[in-house]
Design a protein around this motif. Structure first.
Motif, mmCIF file in Angstrom:
data_model
loop_
_atom_site.group_PDB
_atom_site.id
_atom_site.type_symbol
_atom_site.label_atom_id
_atom_site.label_comp_id
_atom_site.label_asym_id
_atom_site.label_seq_id
_atom_site.Cartn_x
_atom_site.Cartn_y
_atom_site.Cartn_z
ATOM 1 N N ARG A 81 -27.049 -14.122 -127.559
ATOM 2 C CA ARG A 81 -27.646 -13.135 -126.208
ATOM 3 C C ARG A 81 -25.830 -12.631 -125.797
ATOM 4 O O ARG A 81 -26.127 -11.788 -124.532
ATOM 5 C CB ARG A 81 -27.942 -13.930 -125.126
ATOM 6 C CG ARG A 81 -29.817 -14.571 -125.313
ATOM 7 C CD ARG A 81 -30.800 -14.839 -124.858
ATOM 8 N NE ARG A 81 -31.578 -15.726 -125.335
ATOM 9 C CZ ARG A 81 -32.425 -14.917 -124.163
ATOM 10 N NH1 ARG A 81 -31.939 -13.621 -123.608
ATOM 11 N NH2 ARG A 81 -33.476 -14.449 -124.841
ATOM 12 N N GLY A 82 -24.850 -12.967 -126.372
ATOM 13 C CA GLY A 82 -23.691 -13.266 -125.193
ATOM 14 C C GLY A 82 -22.919 -13.491 -124.500
ATOM 15 O O GLY A 82 -22.340 -12.618 -123.980
ATOM 16 N N SER A 102 -19.426 -17.545 -120.671
ATOM 17 C CA SER A 102 -20.361 -17.729 -119.160
ATOM 18 C C SER A 102 -20.682 -19.342 -119.377
ATOM 19 O O SER A 102 -21.307 -18.843 -118.455
ATOM 20 C CB SER A 102 -21.139 -16.875 -118.685
ATOM 21 O OG SER A 102 -20.732 -15.481 -119.319
ATOM 22 N N ILE A 103 -20.526 -20.193 -119.941
ATOM 23 C CA ILE A 103 -21.602 -21.442 -119.539
ATOM 24 C C ILE A 103 -21.025 -22.252 -118.129
ATOM 25 O O ILE A 103 -18.975 -21.862 -118.501
ATOM 26 C CB ILE A 103 -21.361 -22.369 -120.861
ATOM 27 C CG1 ILE A 103 -22.592 -21.545 -122.049
ATOM 28 C CG2 ILE A 103 -22.349 -23.574 -120.520
ATOM 29 C CD1 ILE A 103 -22.413 -22.204 -123.558
ATOM 30 N N THR A 145 -23.899 -13.775 -114.952
ATOM 31 C CA THR A 145 -24.236 -12.933 -116.092
ATOM 32 C C THR A 145 -25.998 -12.600 -115.101
ATOM 33 O O THR A 145 -26.228 -13.150 -114.073
ATOM 34 C CB THR A 145 -24.455 -14.245 -116.805
ATOM 35 O OG1 THR A 145 -25.375 -14.837 -116.978
ATOM 36 C CG2 THR A 145 -23.904 -14.284 -117.747
ATOM 37 N N ASP A 146 -26.348 -12.216 -115.485
ATOM 38 C CA ASP A 146 -27.606 -11.764 -115.383
ATOM 39 C C ASP A 146 -28.873 -12.841 -115.546
ATOM 40 O O ASP A 146 -30.162 -12.620 -115.499
ATOM 41 C CB ASP A 146 -28.567 -10.457 -116.208
ATOM 42 C CG ASP A 146 -27.881 -9.277 -115.379
ATOM 43 O OD1 ASP A 146 -27.382 -8.639 -114.309
ATOM 44 O OD2 ASP A 146 -28.124 -8.072 -116.310
ATOM 45 N N ILE A 147 -28.804 -13.563 -116.652
ATOM 46 C CA ILE A 147 -29.394 -15.267 -116.723
ATOM 47 C C ILE A 147 -28.627 -16.501 -116.066
ATOM 48 O O ILE A 147 -27.583 -16.298 -115.820
ATOM 49 C CB ILE A 147 -29.617 -15.163 -118.180
ATOM 50 C CG1 ILE A 147 -29.912 -14.117 -118.750
ATOM 51 C CG2 ILE A 147 -29.760 -16.386 -118.502
ATOM 52 C CD1 ILE A 147 -30.156 -14.001 -120.599
ATOM 53 N N LYS A 180 -37.476 -21.776 -121.364
ATOM 54 C CA LYS A 180 -37.595 -21.342 -120.030
ATOM 55 C C LYS A 180 -36.497 -20.104 -120.311
ATOM 56 O O LYS A 180 -35.182 -21.213 -120.423
ATOM 57 C CB LYS A 180 -38.194 -22.287 -118.946
ATOM 58 C CG LYS A 180 -38.135 -21.000 -117.971
ATOM 59 C CD LYS A 180 -38.714 -22.319 -116.283
ATOM 60 C CE LYS A 180 -38.431 -21.271 -115.460
ATOM 61 N NZ LYS A 180 -39.280 -21.924 -114.178
ATOM 62 N N ILE A 181 -36.307 -18.867 -119.886
ATOM 63 C CA ILE A 181 -35.211 -18.607 -118.767
ATOM 64 C C ILE A 181 -35.249 -17.855 -117.790
ATOM 65 O O ILE A 181 -36.464 -17.400 -117.434
ATOM 66 C CB ILE A 181 -34.724 -17.050 -119.917
ATOM 67 C CG1 ILE A 181 -34.772 -17.601 -121.987
ATOM 68 C CG2 ILE A 181 -33.290 -15.895 -119.661
ATOM 69 C CD1 ILE A 181 -34.780 -16.703 -122.316
#
Length: 170
Positions: free
Chosen positions: A127-128, A132-133, A150-152, A165-166
């Motif tokens: 997911r690229g 970003s973690i 990020t968007d997530i 789940k996302i």
């Protein structure tokens, strides 16, 4: 004569502002109890951490300086802060439960590889999101990986690394 002198001294003492306690005109807040209240955490030496926690720190953070080591009295968990801002939490048995990059940073992938199953890591990379973690939390149900910028917002994985789940960032 002695009785009269005693009465006179007593009368003067009652009228003297030097002897009477000062009365404040400011309202005073009510006192509910004396003391500081319950203590919920206290500093401990690294040697007091459970063996598993000490080994985890030695293996993955051997070159990092510990700035805080606290025992949470309510659940006997441990909170460790490193000089670089990383925050690590352990349960009472010394198993890590959370690793947070802190200071508006992200966790390096070489560390992430040790924290989550390969299947979860590969999904994050696909997911690229590898760079970003921000935080990884572990529980008996699996893992929650939180992202920065990020968007997530986070992805939840089971204990094998399968996506459960996302959650998107609102």
């Amino acid at each position: 004569m002695m009785n009269r002198n005693v009465i006179l001294i007593a009368a003067m003492a009652m009228m003297s502002p030097l002897i009477l306690p000062a009365q404040s005109t400011q309202p005073q807040p009510p006192v509910l109890w004396e003391g500081v209240g319950p203590v919920i955490a206290g500093s401990v030496d690294l040697s007091q951490l459970p063996k598993e926690a000490r080994e985890f720190l030695k293996k993955l953070f051997k070159d990092k300086t510990v700035t805080k080591c606290e025992l949470e009295f309510t659940d006997h968990s441990y909170d460790i802060d490193l000089a670089d801002g990383t925050d690590i939490e352990f349960d009472s048995k010394g198993q890590w439960t959370e690793v947070d990059a802190g200071n508006r940073r992200v966790l390096p992938m070489d560390l992430v590889r040790h924290l989550i199953p390969d299947m979860a890591r590969k999904e994050i990379e696909r997911r690229g999101l590898a760079g970003s973690i921000e935080t990884i939390k572990r529980s008996t149900r699996g893992y929650k990986v939180e992202f920065r910028g990020t968007d997530i917002d986070d992805i939840r994985f089971d204990s094998h690394g399968r996506v459960l789940k996302i959650n998107l960032d609102d």
